[in-house]
Design a protein around this motif. Structure first.
Motif, PDB file in Angstrom:
ATOM      1  N   GLU A  77      -1.842   5.032  -7.737  1.00  0.00           N
ATOM      2  CA  GLU A  77      -2.011   4.010  -8.763  1.00  0.00           C
ATOM      3  C   GLU A  77      -3.477   3.608  -8.885  1.00  0.00           C
ATOM      4  OE1 GLU A  77       0.412   0.763  -7.581  1.00  0.00           O
ATOM      5  OE2 GLU A  77       2.303   1.881  -7.725  1.00  0.00           O
ATOM      6  N   ARG A  78      -3.893   3.225 -10.070  1.00  0.00           N
ATOM      7  CA  ARG A  78      -5.234   2.668 -10.253  1.00  0.00           C
ATOM      8  C   ARG A  78      -5.373   1.406  -9.411  1.00  0.00           C
ATOM      9  NH1 ARG A  78      -7.322   3.896 -15.895  1.00  0.00           N
ATOM     10  NH2 ARG A  78      -5.931   5.505 -16.734  1.00  0.00           N
ATOM     11  N   GLY A  79      -6.485   1.325  -8.697  1.00  0.00           N
ATOM     12  CA  GLY A  79      -6.726   0.132  -7.901  1.00  0.00           C
ATOM     13  C   GLY A  79      -5.819  -0.021  -6.703  1.00  0.00           C
ATOM     14  N   GLY A  80      -5.102   1.025  -6.344  1.00  0.00           N
ATOM     15  CA  GLY A  80      -4.168   0.935  -5.228  1.00  0.00           C
ATOM     16  C   GLY A  80      -4.853   1.078  -3.872  1.00  0.00           C
ATOM     17  N   ARG A  81      -4.159   0.632  -2.854  1.00  0.00           N
ATOM     18  CA  ARG A  81      -4.617   0.815  -1.472  1.00  0.00           C
ATOM     19  C   ARG A  81      -3.789   1.928  -0.832  1.00  0.00           C
ATOM     20  NH1 ARG A  81      -5.933  -3.940   2.741  1.00  0.00           N
ATOM     21  NH2 ARG A  81      -7.874  -3.766   1.547  1.00  0.00           N
ATOM     22  N   ARG A  94       0.841  -1.194   0.000  1.00  0.00           N
ATOM     23  CA  ARG A  94       0.000   0.000   0.000  1.00  0.00           C
ATOM     24  C   ARG A  94       0.878   1.247   0.000  1.00  0.00           C
ATOM     25  NH1 ARG A  94      -1.773  -1.511   6.066  1.00  0.00           N
ATOM     26  NH2 ARG A  94      -0.059  -0.489   7.191  1.00  0.00           N
ATOM     27  N   THR A  97      -4.733   9.671 -10.225  1.00  0.00           N
ATOM     28  CA  THR A  97      -3.941   8.789 -11.080  1.00  0.00           C
ATOM     29  C   THR A  97      -3.310   9.617 -12.199  1.00  0.00           C
ATOM     30  OG1 THR A  97      -5.924   8.287 -12.367  1.00  0.00           O
ATOM     31  CG2 THR A  97      -5.354   6.768 -10.584  1.00  0.00           C
ATOM     32  N   ASP A 150      -9.368   1.984  -0.575  1.00  0.00           N
ATOM     33  CA  ASP A 150      -9.154   1.163  -1.764  1.00  0.00           C
ATOM     34  C   ASP A 150      -9.693   1.920  -2.963  1.00  0.00           C
ATOM     35  OD1 ASP A 150      -7.919  -1.201  -0.678  1.00  0.00           O
ATOM     36  OD2 ASP A 150      -9.846  -1.651   0.266  1.00  0.00           O
ATOM     37  N   LEU A 151      -8.783   2.284  -3.869  1.00  0.00           N
ATOM     38  CA  LEU A 151      -9.168   3.070  -5.039  1.00  0.00           C
ATOM     39  C   LEU A 151      -9.738   2.169  -6.129  1.00  0.00           C
ATOM     40  CD1 LEU A 151      -6.093   5.462  -5.222  1.00  0.00           C
ATOM     41  CD2 LEU A 151      -8.348   5.946  -4.252  1.00  0.00           C
ATOM     42  N   PRO A 152     -10.632   2.712  -6.955  1.00  0.00           N
ATOM     43  CA  PRO A 152     -11.178   1.928  -8.079  1.00  0.00           C
ATOM     44  C   PRO A 152     -10.085   1.574  -9.090  1.00  0.00           C
ATOM     45  CG  PRO A 152     -12.482   3.912  -7.665  1.00  0.00           C
ATOM     46  CD  PRO A 152     -11.229   4.048  -6.865  1.00  0.00           C
ATOM     47  N   SER A 153     -10.372   0.575  -9.908  1.00  0.00           N
ATOM     48  CA  SER A 153      -9.389   0.144 -10.910  1.00  0.00           C
ATOM     49  C   SER A 153      -9.271   1.135 -12.055  1.00  0.00           C
ATOM     50  CB  SER A 153      -9.768  -1.242 -11.458  1.00  0.00           C
ATOM     51  OG  SER A 153     -11.089  -1.206 -12.003  1.00  0.00           O
ATOM     52  N   GLU A 154     -10.294   1.985 -12.231  1.00  0.00           N
ATOM     53  CA  GLU A 154     -10.196   3.005 -13.288  1.00  0.00           C
ATOM     54  C   GLU A 154      -9.484   4.237 -12.749  1.00  0.00           C
ATOM     55  OE1 GLU A 154     -14.346   3.494 -11.403  1.00  0.00           O
ATOM     56  OE2 GLU A 154     -13.019   1.849 -12.044  1.00  0.00           O
TER      57      GLU A 154
END
Length: 516
Positions: A270-274, A154, A355, A328-332
Motif C-alpha cells: 500500500e502507498r504509505g504503508g509500513r 503493518r 503499489t 516506511d513506504l512513501p505516500s506516492e
C-alpha cells in the motif's frame, strides 16, 4: 508469496510463488497438530527445471504460528532418504532438537514423528541437519508472531535466501575441497579456490602462542591476550599484503523466495504503508547484504530478538542468521527493490515491493560493482544492542573456542579437532557461561549454538552490551564473546553454519550436565 496484510491477508499477485504463501490457515489456532512434509519439489531456475527438497506445511513452504500457539507438528518424511529437521531459533526439549542420533535417529522414508513444545516468537527457520540436504534446499521459514505483531498496523513480508547449484551436493563439496588458489569467477557452478579480498594484511598465524589467554572475566568477557588481538585488528591497515578468503564456490543461482531476479517475486504493498520485512539467510555458503535502496529502513530484530532500532539502508547477515527490518513506504506509488547482495561479488537476488499499477523494471542479477566483505571490523555487530538483555550475574564458567582451518587441505576445526575427535565444552544447567570464539582462519564463521539464546558481550577485546542471538558471525582474525545461561542437561550442537565447513569437521558440542 510471503505476505500478511496490515488489514487482512493480501491476495496473491500474478506470478507470486504459492510455495511461500503463509496463509491464515497455516496460522490458525488448532487442537490438531500441523502437518509438515519433507518432500521433493520442482523450481524454475532461469528457465531450467530443478528438482529440490522442501518443507511443505498447510499453506505452502514453511510454517507460521499465532501468539501463544504451541509448536505442535507432525513431520512426515516423504523423501526416499532418511532426514531430520532442526527448528533453528527454537529451544525445544533436546530430544526434539533435530540432530542425527542426538538422541533421535533420522526419520526413515515414510515415517512420521510428532513434536510438541512452546514456540519462541520471532523470525526463525527450519532445515535438515544433514548438510547435503540443506544444500538441496530442505529448509523453510518458521515464523512465530507476537501479540505486538498482530496488533501492529503493518504488512509482513518474508524474504528467504538460498544459494543453488544444479550439481549434486556431493559434487559441490568435492569441488570445494579440491579447489585451487585462484580468484575471480570460474564460471557458474564452479569451485575456484577463493575470492580474495584485502584484509589489510591480516594473515593466519598458526604458531601464535595462546597460552596466556586466561579464563577470568571482566566486563563480561575473558581477558588475557584478547586486547592484543584487538590491537592487531586495529593495526590491520598497516600490515599489507594478505587477504581474507571469500566465496569458495560459485553457485549457479541465488534465490529469494525460490526465484532469481530474472523473475522476482513482486509483493503488492500500500502507498504509505509500513512493512515488517523478515529476512532469513538459508544459504549453504553465502553471506548477503540486504539493500533497501531508497526505502528507509530500521533494523529492529536479529535472530528473532528485538534490538534498539538501527536506521540504515544496508545490513548484512551470515548463514543461519535472520534480521527484521521495518520499512516506511512513501505516500506516492512506486516500486522498491529489496536486494540481497553476495558479499565480495557482483551477484544479487531479491524481491520487489510495488503499489498497484506501478512500473516494475527488470533488474540484472549481476551488479556493476562487487559488494564489500561483511563486517570484517565487526562494526555492524558493535552497533547492535538488545532491547531485553540478559540479566547481570556473575560468570560461573568460561570456554575459549579456537576456530581454524585451511583451503588446502580443506579441513575446519574447533580447538584443533574435527567432529568425532572433539572435546565438548561443558557446563552445568543454570550456570552463566562465556564462550569466546577466536577465529584464527582467513574465512569468516557463523557460529550457531543449539538449545540456547546468547548475548554478544565482547568484540575484539572490547566489552559490549550487544544483541541476543543464536548465530554469531566471527570474521577472520577476530574474536567474539557471548554470554548465556546453560539450559537443559543434554548434548547441544555448536557448529559453523557454513555447510562445507560443517561437513568438513567444524562442529563440537556444548555438553550440559545437571546442576550440583
Amino acid at each position: 508469496m510471503n505476505t500478511l496484510s496490515r488489514r487482512g491477508f493480501l491476495a496473491g499477485c500474478a506470478g507470486a510463488v504459492a510455495t511461500f504463501n503463509l496463509s491464515r490457515a497455516a496460522m490458525a489456532q488448532s487442537t490438531a497438530p500441523l502437518a509438515l512434509s519433507a518432500a521433493t519439489r520442482t523450481l524454475d531456475i532461469d528457465g531450467r527445471a530443478a528438482t529440490v527438497f522442501g518443507l511443505a506445511g498447510p499453506g505452502g513452504q514453511g510454517l507460521a504460528l499465532d501468539p501463544g500457539q504451541r509448536f505442535r507438528v507432525d513431520l512426515t518424511n516423504d523423501l526416499d532418504v532418511g532426514t531430520i529437521i532442526h527448528w533453528h531459533g527454537q529451544i525445544p526439549p533436546n530430544a526434539q532438537d533435530g540432530v542425527p542420533d542426538m538422541p533421535m535417529p533420522l526419520l526413515a522414508p515414510g515415517e512420521t514423528r510428532s513434536y510438541d513444545f512452546e514456540a519462541r516468537p520471532g523470525t526463525h527457520w527450519m532445515h535438515s541437519h544433514v548438510p547435503i540436504q540443506e544444500m538441496q534446499l530442505l529448509a523453510a521459514p518458521l515464523i512465530v508472531r507476537s501479540a505486538e505483531d498482530v496488533a501492529a498496523d503493518r504488512q509482513e513480508v518474508v524474504m528467504f535466501l538460498h544459494d543453488f547449484s544444479f550439481k549434486s551436493p556431493e559434487e559441490v563439496l568435492a569441488a570445494v575441497a579440491g579447489g585451487h588458489e585462484g580468484g575471480g569467477h570460474g564460471g557458474h557452478g564452479d569451485a575456484k579456490g577463493t575470492h580474495r579480498m584485502p584484509m589489510g594484511g591480516m594473515a593466519a598465524m598458526p604458531g601464535m602462542d595462546h597460552s596466556a589467554m586466561g579464563h577470568g572475566a571482566m566486563g563480561g568477557m575473558p581477558m588475557g591476550n584478547m586486547q592484543g588481538m584487538g590491537g592487531m585488528m586495529g593495526m590491520a591497515g598497516q600490515m599489507g599484503g594478505m587477504a581474507m578468503d571469500l566465496n569458495d564456490y560459485d553457485w549457479d543461482a541465488y534465490l529469494a523466495n525460490d526465484r532469481t531476479l530474472s523473475d522476482p517475486e513482486v509483493v503488492p504493498v500500500e502507498r504509505g504503508g509500513r512493512i515488517r520485512l523478515r529476512v532469513i539467510n538459508a544459504a549453504a555458503a553465502t553471506v548477503f547484504w540486504i539493500d533497501t535502496g531508497t526505502a528507509a529502513a530500521h533494523l529492529v530484530a536479529v535472530d528473532g530478538h528485538a534490538v534498539h532500532p538501527l536506521p540504515g539502508s544496508r545490513f548484512g547477515l551470515a548463514m543461519g542468521q535472520r534480521l527484521d527490518l521495518e520499512i516506511d513506504l512513501p505516500s506516492e506509488g512506486g516500486a522498491w527493490p529489496i536486494l540481497a547482495l553476495r558479499e565480495g561479488a557482483r551477484e544479487r537476488t531479491g524481491l520487489i515491493l510495488a503499489t498497484p499499477g506501478a512500473e516494475v523494471r527488470r533488474l540484472d542479477a549481476v551488479a556493476e560493482t562487487a559488494a564489500p566483505a561483511f563486517d570484517t571490523d565487526l562494526a555492524q555487530e558493535g552497533r547492535l544492542a538488545a532491547l531485553f538483555p540478559l540479566p547481570q550475574r556473575p560468570v560461573d564458567r568460561s570456554h575459549i573456542l579456537m576456530l581454524a582451518g585451511s583451503m588446502q587441505p580443506y579441513v575446519w576445526t574447533i580447538n584443533g579437532a574435527v567432529w568425532g575427535q572433539h572435546q565438548p565444552a561443558i557446563a552445568r544447567s543454570g550456570e552463566r557461561v562465556l564462550l569466546s570464539f577466536h577465529n584464527m582462519s582467513m574465512m569468516g564463521h557463523p557460529m550457531h549454538l543449539h538449545g540456547h539464546a546468547f548475548q554478544v558481550v565482547g568484540l575484539n577485546g572490547q566489552a559490549v552490551a550487544g544483541a541476543l542471538r543464536d548465530t554469531v558471525y566471527v570474521p577472520p582474525m577476530s574474536m567474539v564473546t557471548v554470554a548465556l545461561d546453560a539450559g537443559e542437561a543434554a548434548r547441544w550442537m555448536l557448529h559453523c553454519h557454513h555447510m562445507p565447513h560443517l561437513a568438513k569437521g567444524m562442529m563440537t558440542e556444548f555438553q550440559v550436565s545437571t546442576s550440583a
